[in-house]
Design a protein around this motif. Sequence first.
Motif: not given
Length: 123
Positions: A1-5, A27-28, A74-76, A110-111
Motif C-alpha cells: 500500500v502506498q500513501l500519497q499525502a 486494502t486500507s 469510496s475514494k480510499g 501503524y504498518r
Amino acid sequence: VQLQASGGGLVQAGDPLTLSCTASRRTSSNNAMGWFRQAPGKERTFVATISWNGGSTFYADSVKGRFTISRDNSKGTVYLQMNNLKSEDTAVYYCAVHRSAVGGSNTQDYRYWGQGTQVTVSS
C-alpha cells in the motif's frame, strides 16, 4: 500500500488547512488510519486516528477541538481538516494505515506510511 499525502503549505496563524491522504489500494478501507506530525528536531507524534468506517475518532489533546479527521472509503482517502492553526502546528504531517480496524495513537501499530507533507504556520 502506498500513501500519497497532499495539501500542506504555508499559512498564517488562525487560518484553516485541509490535508488529504490517498491510498494506492482499497486494502486500507478495512483498517483504521491516522495522522502524525514531526517538527524539526523532535520525534514523530500522534495527531488523530479514525476507525475503518469512520465511526470512531481520537485526537491528541493539542489538536482536540481544532482538527477533524474524516475518511471517504469510496475514494480510499483520509482527510485532516485543521482550523485555527498555530505556529506550534508547524511540522511535516504523515498519514498511516493502522494494523487494526479500530486505530490508536501508538506509532508502532501503524504498518504503512506516506511520505509526509509540510505544514508551516507563520505567526
